[in-house]
Design a protein around this motif. Structure first.
Motif, mmCIF file in Angstrom:
data_model
loop_
_atom_site.group_PDB
_atom_site.id
_atom_site.type_symbol
_atom_site.label_atom_id
_atom_site.label_comp_id
_atom_site.label_asym_id
_atom_site.label_seq_id
_atom_site.Cartn_x
_atom_site.Cartn_y
_atom_site.Cartn_z
ATOM 1 N N LEU A 75 31.518 -3.662 40.447
ATOM 2 C CA LEU A 75 31.242 -3.545 39.026
ATOM 3 C C LEU A 75 31.731 -4.803 38.319
ATOM 4 O O LEU A 75 32.813 -5.313 38.607
ATOM 5 N N LEU A 76 30.897 -5.325 37.398
ATOM 6 C CA LEU A 76 31.206 -6.585 36.735
ATOM 7 C C LEU A 76 31.160 -6.410 35.222
ATOM 8 O O LEU A 76 30.263 -5.744 34.702
ATOM 9 N N ASP A 77 32.111 -7.042 34.518
ATOM 10 C CA ASP A 77 32.067 -7.078 33.058
ATOM 11 C C ASP A 77 31.328 -8.346 32.632
ATOM 12 O O ASP A 77 31.880 -9.448 32.622
ATOM 13 N N ALA A 78 30.036 -8.188 32.288
ATOM 14 C CA ALA A 78 29.197 -9.345 31.967
ATOM 15 C C ALA A 78 29.676 -10.068 30.723
ATOM 16 O O ALA A 78 29.427 -11.273 30.550
ATOM 17 N N ALA A 79 30.375 -9.355 29.833
ATOM 18 C CA ALA A 79 30.837 -9.987 28.594
ATOM 19 C C ALA A 79 31.909 -11.040 28.853
ATOM 20 O O ALA A 79 32.160 -11.903 28.005
ATOM 21 N N ALA A 80 32.541 -10.970 30.033
ATOM 22 C CA ALA A 80 33.615 -11.919 30.352
ATOM 23 C C ALA A 80 33.091 -13.236 30.926
ATOM 24 O O ALA A 80 33.870 -14.172 31.160
ATOM 25 N N LEU A 81 31.782 -13.332 31.163
ATOM 26 C CA LEU A 81 31.208 -14.527 31.776
ATOM 27 C C LEU A 81 30.697 -15.495 30.718
ATOM 28 O O LEU A 81 30.221 -15.082 29.650
ATOM 29 N N ASP A 82 30.771 -16.792 31.036
ATOM 30 C CA ASP A 82 30.259 -17.845 30.157
ATOM 31 C C ASP A 82 28.878 -18.276 30.650
ATOM 32 O O ASP A 82 28.737 -18.776 31.775
ATOM 33 N N ALA A 83 27.849 -18.047 29.832
ATOM 34 C CA ALA A 83 26.473 -18.365 30.244
ATOM 35 C C ALA A 83 26.308 -19.839 30.590
ATOM 36 O O ALA A 83 25.490 -20.202 31.447
ATOM 37 N N LEU A 145 24.601 -7.262 30.081
ATOM 38 C CA LEU A 145 23.837 -8.129 30.986
ATOM 39 C C LEU A 145 22.647 -8.748 30.256
ATOM 40 O O LEU A 145 22.343 -9.935 30.425
ATOM 41 N N SER A 146 21.961 -7.955 29.435
ATOM 42 C CA SER A 146 20.803 -8.464 28.693
ATOM 43 C C SER A 146 21.208 -9.600 27.768
ATOM 44 O O SER A 146 20.506 -10.621 27.672
ATOM 45 N N THR A 147 22.347 -9.441 27.082
ATOM 46 C CA THR A 147 22.845 -10.495 26.201
ATOM 47 C C THR A 147 23.148 -11.769 26.979
ATOM 48 O O THR A 147 22.808 -12.888 26.547
ATOM 49 N N LEU A 148 23.771 -11.594 28.146
ATOM 50 C CA LEU A 148 24.117 -12.751 28.981
ATOM 51 C C LEU A 148 22.866 -13.449 29.509
ATOM 52 O O LEU A 148 22.801 -14.681 29.564
ATOM 53 N N GLU A 150 19.864 -13.542 28.105
ATOM 54 C CA GLU A 150 19.227 -14.279 27.018
ATOM 55 C C GLU A 150 19.942 -15.605 26.770
ATOM 56 O O GLU A 150 19.312 -16.647 26.590
ATOM 57 N N ALA A 151 21.271 -15.562 26.754
ATOM 58 C CA ALA A 151 22.033 -16.791 26.523
ATOM 59 C C ALA A 151 21.850 -17.785 27.657
ATOM 60 O O ALA A 151 21.704 -18.994 27.444
ATOM 61 N N HIS A 152 21.822 -17.262 28.880
ATOM 62 C CA HIS A 152 21.704 -18.136 30.049
ATOM 63 C C HIS A 152 20.321 -18.782 30.136
ATOM 64 O O HIS A 152 20.197 -19.989 30.349
ATOM 65 N N THR A 153 19.262 -17.980 29.972
ATOM 66 C CA THR A 153 17.903 -18.527 30.093
ATOM 67 C C THR A 153 17.596 -19.474 28.946
ATOM 68 O O THR A 153 16.889 -20.464 29.119
ATOM 69 N N LYS A 154 18.132 -19.203 27.754
ATOM 70 C CA LYS A 154 17.950 -20.128 26.638
ATOM 71 C C LYS A 154 18.639 -21.448 26.923
ATOM 72 O O LYS A 154 18.086 -22.531 26.714
ATOM 73 N N SER A 155 19.838 -21.362 27.490
ATOM 74 C CA SER A 155 20.582 -22.576 27.855
ATOM 75 C C SER A 155 19.843 -23.369 28.908
ATOM 76 O O SER A 155 19.714 -24.591 28.833
ATOM 77 N N ALA A 156 19.290 -22.655 29.913
ATOM 78 C CA ALA A 156 18.563 -23.343 30.988
ATOM 79 C C ALA A 156 17.299 -24.003 30.458
ATOM 80 O O ALA A 156 16.939 -25.115 30.841
ATOM 81 N N SER A 157 16.597 -23.311 29.532
ATOM 82 C CA SER A 157 15.372 -23.869 28.956
ATOM 83 C C SER A 157 15.668 -25.117 28.140
ATOM 84 O O SER A 157 14.962 -26.119 28.226
ATOM 85 N N GLU A 158 16.759 -25.049 27.334
ATOM 86 C CA GLU A 158 17.128 -26.210 26.536
ATOM 87 C C GLU A 158 17.503 -27.382 27.422
ATOM 88 O O GLU A 158 17.155 -28.534 27.144
#
Length: 580
Positions: A75-83, A145-148, A150-158
């Protein structure tokens, strides 16, 4: 006999998908509630987890803890990760958004992926296909996870958009292509050398080769750009880079393919090479085509090792193989291989040339262009602009005392006339034609203006072929096909005696939707005396086909159905690639 409530719950839960079943068995949902949510999800074209969390029946936190216990996954706490710090090149952003997954790390040949639904087998298969690695699930709460994601894919696209204009040092040693001329360099090198898309191009070429793709398609549209690979005959979308890279990517491909970088109005053809190791170089054939929103580029992979697989690897049945070998052992005559583009004609011809390629034999080929380099064979690239046509090359071959001649394609009467004269004067001639089957090849030659006598006296064998997908040996399963359908497909009543079982695709980590690799389907028709008589009296393709069947020649459909009986491919695949 009485049945307990828990047993009934187990039976009903078994009919639900993985996540719903786990929740019912864990007591988090009733059977009825799970079924209602499942039906609503299908009706609204949503995933079960989206409908479930949206309904409020089970909280995201409760769901994650339940699934972690049910599937024995961490089990993982996705809120603790930096996208920003997550790896950006392990999974495509589109795949992450579609299946709501996120790659966390790579360990040996495994990829660790966060998900809210570890029962999603389709997502697992897509990830395995895209990465060629096994998948280890880590459970995360759906909303976090959904929030993470969105942040990750936006960062990758940029990041991808930003690097389009940056510098990147490309290792030219990995491309065994000649340096463009000074004129070409003046036209566009300054534009291309600064583009980081060279890294993207190199990755696409290497990935395509590793995934056994036959060609790559770079396709620009008004607002999107996509890259597709053809794997086992099917096109699959692999990447969606920013539209902004289309011009620089096209320019880069043109430079290393020796094409005119400034010409964007007409199609161009070229080739390039990629070094895959210390002693392995792969050729790529490049074709550009101006479209409404830029140049579509198709890169075809030409693996020289395919010509050395041997005739047994091509899928010829023993009788067909014997007919072909008997024909190529003849001292003179014409052998024709027919079929659509991409049906394996070139590989078949080069397999024959490889068998004939001996120190005492003079072999010359004329192609447009030469796709496979074969040491010991004199290969000529046709150049229409310079006047080196197929006909001109053939005339030159005949002055150099050849034993065997291979013509890439008979396109016109002049080429056909010279090839037939060569076949009639002591040379073995191999060539291709674009026709649907073996009998229509003869009528096609007649329509080109070749006299029936010349056809009958020169052609000794015609092979028509198609490529069908081969069923995966690890996961193929018997399928129940109605008797009427089998008869409609072309099977005789006598063949449906129960001595064989049709198989169909299933899908597993080792294959692509139940198929792995391709197999040839052949119609091998020797030109017998009776067929010569029909040709001489200008008989129709129907007469030729009927006579060939009476002589034991299998049509493409019959040959494909035989491979269904052997369990090599599926009936659906044979029906898709053959016509009768």
């Amino acid at each position: 006999m009485a049945v307990s409530d828990s047993s009934l719950k187990d039976v009903f839960a078994a009919a639900l998908p993985g996540m719903a079943r786990a929740l019912v068995l864990a007591g988090k949902l009733t059977q009825g509630a799970a079924e209602d949510i499942y039906k609503r999800a299908k009706a609204n074209n949503k995933s079960f987890v989206v409908e479930l969390t949206g309904s409020g029946a089970v909280s995201a936190s409760d769901l994650a803890h339940t699934l972690s216990a049910a599937f024995a996954a961490p089990l993982l706490d996705a809120a603790a990760l930096d996208a920003q710090k997550l790896p950006k090149d392990l999974l495509d952003a589109k795949l992450c958004q579609t299946y709501r997954v996120l790659a966390l790390a790579k360990r040996n040949n495994r990829i660790i992926v966060a998900t809210a639904d570890p029962s999603d087998h389709e997502a697992a298969d897509k990830i395995k296909f895209a990465t060629q690695m096994g998948v280890e699930w880590v459970i995360a709460e759906f909303d976090k996870l959904s929030t993470l994601i969105e942040a990750h894919t936006k960062s990758a696209s940029e990041t991808m958009d930003n690097i389009v204009g940056q510098d990147f040092e490309f290792d030219e040693a990995s491309l065994a292509a000649a340096t463009p001329s000074e004129d070409e360099a003046d036209k566009g090198t300054a534009e291309v050398e600064d583009a980081p898309v060279v890294k993207f191009l190199h990755k696409m070429l290497v990935d395509a080769f590793n995934m056994r793709a036959s060609d790559l398609h770079f396709e620009p549209y008004e607002h999107t750009y996509r890259v597709r690979f053809r794997i086992d005959g099917e096109l699959r979308e692999i990447a969606s880079p920013p539209v902004a890279i289309k011009e620089k990517l096209a320019s880069r491909i043109k430079v290393i393919s020796r094409l005119d970088i400034s010409e964007k109005r007409v199609p161009q053809d070229g080739r390039m090479k990629l070094k895959m190791g210390p002693d392995r170089v792969i050729d790529f054939r490049v074709s550009t085509l101006p479209t409404l929103f830029g140049e579509k580029i198709v890169i075809r992979i030409l693996d020289p090792s395919s010509a050395k697989m041997g005739i047994d690897a091509l899928g010829y049945e023993p009788v067909e193989k014997e007919r072909l070998l008997k024909a190529i052992e003849r001292p003179y005559g014409m052998i024709l291989v027919t079929g659509p583009t991409g049906s394996g004609k070139t590989v078949s011809l080069y397999t024959c040339l490889n068998l004939l390629n001996k120190p005492g034999v003079n072999i010359s080929t004329a192609e447009d262009p030469s796709e496979i380099n074969l040491p010991g064979v004199n290969q000529v690239n046709v150049n229409e602009k310079a006047g080196l046509t197929f006909a001109a090359a053939l005339k030159s071959f005949l002055r150099q005392d050849p034993d065997i001649i291979m013509v890439g394609e008979i396109r016109d009467l002049e080429t056909a006339d010279i090839a037939i004269k060569a076949a009639q004067t002591g040379h073995l001639v191999l060539s291709t034609l674009h026709t649907n089957d073996a009998p229509t090849t003869l009528t096609r030659m007649r329509n080109m203006g070749i006299a029936p006598f010349n056809i009958a006296s020169s052609v000794i064998l015609i092979t028509a072929q198609r490529l069908g997908r081969r069923l995966c040996a690890k996961c193929k399963a018997p399928v129940d096909i109605p008797r009427e359908n089998l008869i409609d497909a072309g099977f005789d009543e006598a063949e449906l005696d129960g001595s064989w079982t049709p198989y169909g695709p299933v899908g597993c980590p080792a294959c692509n939707n139940g198929y792995k690799g391709r197999v040839g389907i052949y119609e091998v028709m020797p030109i017998t005396e009776e067929l010569q008589r029909i040709i001489l009296r200008d008989g129709s393709a129907l007469e030729i086909a009927e006579q060939a069947r009476s002589e034991g020649v299998r049509s493409l459909r019959m040959s494909g159905l035989h491979k269904v009986q052997l369990g090599i491919t599926s009936l659906d695949e044979v029906l898709a690639v053959t016509n009768e």
